[in-house]
Design a protein around this motif. Sequence first.
Motif, mmCIF file in Angstrom:
data_model
loop_
_atom_site.group_PDB
_atom_site.id
_atom_site.type_symbol
_atom_site.label_atom_id
_atom_site.label_comp_id
_atom_site.label_asym_id
_atom_site.label_seq_id
_atom_site.Cartn_x
_atom_site.Cartn_y
_atom_site.Cartn_z
ATOM 1 N N MET A 163 0.848 -1.161 0.000
ATOM 2 C CA MET A 163 0.000 0.000 0.000
ATOM 3 C C MET A 163 0.899 1.231 0.000
ATOM 4 O O MET A 163 1.834 1.320 0.779
ATOM 5 N N LYS A 164 0.592 2.168 -0.866
ATOM 6 C CA LYS A 164 1.386 3.391 -0.970
ATOM 7 C C LYS A 164 0.605 4.554 -0.359
ATOM 8 O O LYS A 164 -0.545 4.796 -0.718
ATOM 9 N N TRP A 165 1.257 5.263 0.558
ATOM 10 C CA TRP A 165 0.638 6.426 1.191
ATOM 11 C C TRP A 165 0.953 7.679 0.399
ATOM 12 O O TRP A 165 2.069 7.853 -0.080
ATOM 13 N N HIS A 166 -0.035 8.574 0.281
ATOM 14 C CA HIS A 166 0.112 9.840 -0.437
ATOM 15 C C HIS A 166 -0.143 10.993 0.519
ATOM 16 O O HIS A 166 -1.008 10.895 1.392
ATOM 17 N N LYS A 167 0.588 12.074 0.342
ATOM 18 C CA LYS A 167 0.361 13.276 1.134
ATOM 19 C C LYS A 167 -0.853 13.998 0.550
ATOM 20 O O LYS A 167 -0.856 14.363 -0.626
ATOM 21 N N ALA A 168 -1.869 14.217 1.367
ATOM 22 C CA ALA A 168 -3.109 14.835 0.897
ATOM 23 C C ALA A 168 -2.921 16.283 0.471
ATOM 24 O O ALA A 168 -3.702 16.790 -0.327
ATOM 25 N N THR A 169 -1.890 16.946 0.975
ATOM 26 C CA THR A 169 -1.648 18.336 0.575
ATOM 27 C C THR A 169 -0.961 18.413 -0.789
ATOM 28 O O THR A 169 -0.915 19.480 -1.392
ATOM 29 N N LYS A 170 -0.447 17.282 -1.281
ATOM 30 C CA LYS A 170 0.244 17.255 -2.576
ATOM 31 C C LYS A 170 -0.621 16.665 -3.687
ATOM 32 O O LYS A 170 -0.624 17.158 -4.803
ATOM 33 N N VAL A 171 -1.326 15.559 -3.378
ATOM 34 C CA VAL A 171 -2.158 14.887 -4.378
ATOM 35 C C VAL A 171 -3.412 14.352 -3.694
ATOM 36 O O VAL A 171 -3.357 13.839 -2.584
ATOM 37 N N LEU A 172 -4.560 14.536 -4.350
ATOM 38 C CA LEU A 172 -5.825 14.094 -3.795
ATOM 39 C C LEU A 172 -6.318 12.849 -4.525
ATOM 40 O O LEU A 172 -6.034 12.666 -5.709
ATOM 41 N N PRO A 173 -7.070 12.000 -3.839
ATOM 42 C CA PRO A 173 -7.639 10.828 -4.508
ATOM 43 C C PRO A 173 -8.792 11.243 -5.419
ATOM 44 O O PRO A 173 -9.316 12.360 -5.287
ATOM 45 N N PRO A 174 -9.214 10.370 -6.320
ATOM 46 C CA PRO A 174 -10.380 10.692 -7.151
ATOM 47 C C PRO A 174 -11.616 10.890 -6.273
ATOM 48 O O PRO A 174 -11.811 10.131 -5.314
ATOM 49 N N PRO A 175 -12.439 11.883 -6.566
ATOM 50 C CA PRO A 175 -13.645 12.117 -5.755
ATOM 51 C C PRO A 175 -14.563 10.901 -5.772
ATOM 52 O O PRO A 175 -14.739 10.241 -6.791
ATOM 53 N N GLY A 176 -15.127 10.595 -4.605
ATOM 54 C CA GLY A 176 -16.080 9.507 -4.495
ATOM 55 C C GLY A 176 -15.483 8.125 -4.323
ATOM 56 O O GLY A 176 -16.202 7.174 -4.064
ATOM 57 N N LYS A 177 -14.161 7.974 -4.438
ATOM 58 C CA LYS A 177 -13.515 6.678 -4.271
ATOM 59 C C LYS A 177 -13.232 6.429 -2.794
ATOM 60 O O LYS A 177 -12.902 7.340 -2.046
ATOM 61 N N MET A 178 -13.321 5.180 -2.378
ATOM 62 C CA MET A 178 -13.063 4.799 -0.997
ATOM 63 C C MET A 178 -11.556 4.732 -0.775
ATOM 64 O O MET A 178 -10.843 4.067 -1.518
ATOM 65 N N VAL A 179 -11.065 5.458 0.250
ATOM 66 C CA VAL A 179 -9.641 5.473 0.580
ATOM 67 C C VAL A 179 -9.465 5.348 2.093
ATOM 68 O O VAL A 179 -10.377 5.636 2.865
ATOM 69 N N LEU A 180 -8.287 4.916 2.497
ATOM 70 C CA LEU A 180 -7.922 4.867 3.906
ATOM 71 C C LEU A 180 -7.178 6.155 4.229
ATOM 72 O O LEU A 180 -6.236 6.525 3.521
ATOM 73 N N VAL A 181 -7.607 6.860 5.269
ATOM 74 C CA VAL A 181 -7.038 8.163 5.625
ATOM 75 C C VAL A 181 -6.448 8.084 7.022
ATOM 76 O O VAL A 181 -7.054 7.535 7.940
ATOM 77 N N ARG A 182 -5.239 8.644 7.156
ATOM 78 C CA ARG A 182 -4.593 8.732 8.466
ATOM 79 C C ARG A 182 -4.571 10.186 8.903
ATOM 80 O O ARG A 182 -4.089 11.058 8.178
ATOM 81 N N SER A 183 -5.070 10.431 10.092
ATOM 82 C CA SER A 183 -5.106 11.780 10.647
ATOM 83 C C SER A 183 -3.712 12.210 11.079
ATOM 84 O O SER A 183 -2.967 11.410 11.647
ATOM 85 N N PRO A 184 -3.343 13.473 10.876
ATOM 86 C CA PRO A 184 -2.019 13.932 11.313
ATOM 87 C C PRO A 184 -1.916 14.081 12.832
ATOM 88 O O PRO A 184 -0.826 14.125 13.376
ATOM 89 N N ASN A 185 -3.041 14.146 13.530
ATOM 90 C CA ASN A 185 -3.032 14.344 14.975
ATOM 91 C C ASN A 185 -2.745 13.063 15.754
ATOM 92 O O ASN A 185 -2.301 13.113 16.879
ATOM 93 N N ASP A 186 -3.034 11.896 15.137
ATOM 94 C CA ASP A 186 -2.857 10.620 15.817
ATOM 95 C C ASP A 186 -2.430 9.591 14.779
ATOM 96 O O ASP A 186 -3.212 9.229 13.911
ATOM 97 N N GLU A 187 -1.189 9.119 14.860
ATOM 98 C CA GLU A 187 -0.667 8.220 13.835
ATOM 99 C C GLU A 187 -1.370 6.870 13.796
ATOM 100 O O GLU A 187 -1.215 6.111 12.860
ATOM 101 N N TYR A 188 -2.178 6.556 14.808
ATOM 102 C CA TYR A 188 -2.910 5.292 14.835
ATOM 103 C C TYR A 188 -4.398 5.483 14.534
ATOM 104 O O TYR A 188 -5.183 4.573 14.706
ATOM 105 N N ASN A 189 -4.788 6.682 14.112
ATOM 106 C CA ASN A 189 -6.182 6.987 13.806
ATOM 107 C C ASN A 189 -6.396 6.859 12.301
ATOM 108 O O ASN A 189 -6.044 7.751 11.547
#
Length: 71
Positions: free
Chosen positions: A1-27
């Motif tokens: 699985m490749k992680w992407h920085k949301a401030t650099k590239v966004l996923p296609p709208p409406g597609k299901m993605v796994l998101v990690r919050s910057p406030n909690d690395e386990y969230n």
Amino acid sequence: MKWHKATKVLPPPGKMVLVRSPNDEYNYQVCQLAAMNNDDPYEFIFLPWFDGGSSVEIKKGTLWARITLPE
């Protein structure tokens, strides 16, 4: 699985993605990209895929990855 920085590239709208919050690395949440404000088409937020989750703001440290389900 490749992680992407949301401030650099966004996923296609409406597609299901796994998101990690910057406030909690386990969230982690299953989300989809959505427009945050109808007046500004370039302002986005991650909305939870299911009811009961909280939205994730796109800011420095927010990561997302595509979810690939086995066939």
